[in-house]
Design an enzyme around this catalytic site. Structure first.
Site, mmCIF file in Angstrom:
data_model
loop_
_atom_site.group_PDB
_atom_site.id
_atom_site.type_symbol
_atom_site.label_atom_id
_atom_site.label_comp_id
_atom_site.label_asym_id
_atom_site.label_seq_id
_atom_site.Cartn_x
_atom_site.Cartn_y
_atom_site.Cartn_z
ATOM 1 N N HIS A 1 0.828 -1.209 0.000
ATOM 2 C CA HIS A 1 0.000 0.000 0.000
ATOM 3 C C HIS A 1 0.855 1.249 0.000
ATOM 4 C CE1 HIS A 1 -2.423 3.300 1.622
ATOM 5 N NE2 HIS A 1 -3.447 2.682 1.059
ATOM 6 N N GLU B 1 7.972 5.105 -3.068
ATOM 7 C CA GLU B 1 8.527 4.693 -4.356
ATOM 8 C C GLU B 1 9.196 3.341 -4.188
ATOM 9 O OE1 GLU B 1 11.177 7.800 -5.543
ATOM 10 O OE2 GLU B 1 9.539 9.130 -6.161
ATOM 11 N N LEU C 1 -4.390 -7.796 3.240
ATOM 12 C CA LEU C 1 -4.880 -8.924 4.026
ATOM 13 C C LEU C 1 -6.322 -9.308 3.754
ATOM 14 C CD1 LEU C 1 -3.191 -7.867 7.375
ATOM 15 C CD2 LEU C 1 -2.356 -9.509 5.676
ATOM 16 N N ALA C 2 -7.007 -8.538 2.911
ATOM 17 C CA ALA C 2 -8.407 -8.839 2.630
ATOM 18 C C ALA C 2 -8.804 -8.183 1.312
ATOM 19 C CB ALA C 2 -9.305 -8.332 3.760
ATOM 20 N N GLY D 1 -10.959 -5.710 -1.089
ATOM 21 C CA GLY D 1 -11.334 -4.316 -0.909
ATOM 22 C C GLY D 1 -11.091 -3.555 -2.199
ATOM 23 N N HIS E 1 -8.695 -1.610 -3.308
ATOM 24 C CA HIS E 1 -7.376 -1.722 -3.948
ATOM 25 C C HIS E 1 -7.243 -3.041 -4.713
ATOM 26 C CE1 HIS E 1 -6.030 1.938 -2.196
ATOM 27 N NE2 HIS E 1 -5.983 1.482 -0.955
#
Length: 292
Positions: A54, A90, A115-116, A118, A120
């Site tokens: 992320h 970066e 972890l799940a 969503g 993203h």
């Protein structure tokens, strides 16, 4: 009588070191030979593994992710392993994919360090992959999976969780599984499943709670458990790396709080497992929940 480290023969240490070196050489040689066909032509290499993090303003997060990628490389020598971020750090994922294309890489598997399910996983990463010149498929997120449960368990034990509780201690103990939170209901479904798996592993209730966006919050979950007589409550950090959310959740713990998942060997194994799954899945398949 068991010998102390100082009593071991130096030749044993030398032989052990030599065996370790020979094993590494054999592994690297086998990796290189696997790239050559019987007629001497070079086989097409495996798709590059791009770990998609992320991103965080906390410098510890980037350091942790880089170390985790080194663990992945150790487990599978010869596999090209790269890093791309969704934001804040970066290289960004778009830049990583452009760089792969510029250096002649044609195929990649993007494994979300998430972890799940969503936004993203469902939108951001697939849309970025679709725009890339490199042929890129997107793997499922890391959770839920037994490897994550084993990592959570290890981190709790490291923080002081006792594995030999009495029945009385179990009746007053519980765990809050502290996650980031998402507006996507599938994210909560995945986190609840991880909580159920961890509860079976620990033998006490595990309640999912969130740092933002979703409910309940960690303090709310702690109060609800206390009202049920569960006042010996640990906070399990369900974050891949240190950061603001992980710190805030740990500070709310009335007893112990575990460290983030970090560079546990099972995390590296899980990244490779998701990579292998994606390679074996038709490219058009949308990344969904994968529990095996």
């Amino acid at each position: 009588m068991k010998a102390s480290p100082a009593q071991y023969d130096e030749s044993e240490v030398h032989l052990d070191s030599t065996a370790h070196i020979m094993n590494r050489i054999s592994s690297q040689l086998a990796s290189q030979l696997s790239l050559v066909q019987l007629d001497g032509r070079r086989r097409p290499g495996p798709p590059a593994l791009v770990v998609v993090a992320h991103g965080s303003r906390d410098p510890r997060a980037l350091s942790t992710v880089r170390t985790l990628l080194d663990r992945v490389r150790e487990q599978r020598p010869g596999l090209p392993v790269h890093l791309g971020h969704i934001e804040l750090n970066e290289p960004l994922l778009t830049d990583t994919l452009a760089d792969l294309d510029a250096h002649g890489t044609t195929d990649a598997v993007l494994v979300p360090l998430l972890l799940a399910r969503g936004y993203h996983v469902k939108r951001d990463i697939p849309e970025t992959a679709a725009k890339a010149r490199v042929h890129a498929r997107v793997a499922a997120p890391l959770g839920p999976h037994p490897f994550l449960v084993e990592t959570l368990y290890t981190r709790l034990v490291e923080a002081g969780w006792r594995t030999d509780m009495t029945e009385e201690e179990r009746r007053t103990s519980a765990v809050v599984l502290a996650a980031a939170g998402s507006r996507d209901p599938d994210s909560a479904v995945d986190t609840r499943r991880t909580a159920r798996l961890l509860a079976r592993r620990l033998g006490v209730p595990v309640v999912p709670a969130y740092a933002s966006t979703a409910t309940p919050t960690v303090p709310t979950a702690l109060r609800a458990l206390a009202a049920r007589g569960r006042d010996r409550v640990a906070v399990a950090s369900y974050f891949t790396a240190p950061g603001r959310f992980a710190t805030e959740c740990a500070q709310a713990a009335p007893w112990i709080a575990s460290a983030p998942l970090g560079t546990h060997p099972a995390m590296a194994s899980l990244l490779l497992h998701r990579y292998d799954q994606a390679r074996a899945t038709p490219a058009a398949t949308t990344p969904e929940l994968a529990s095996a």
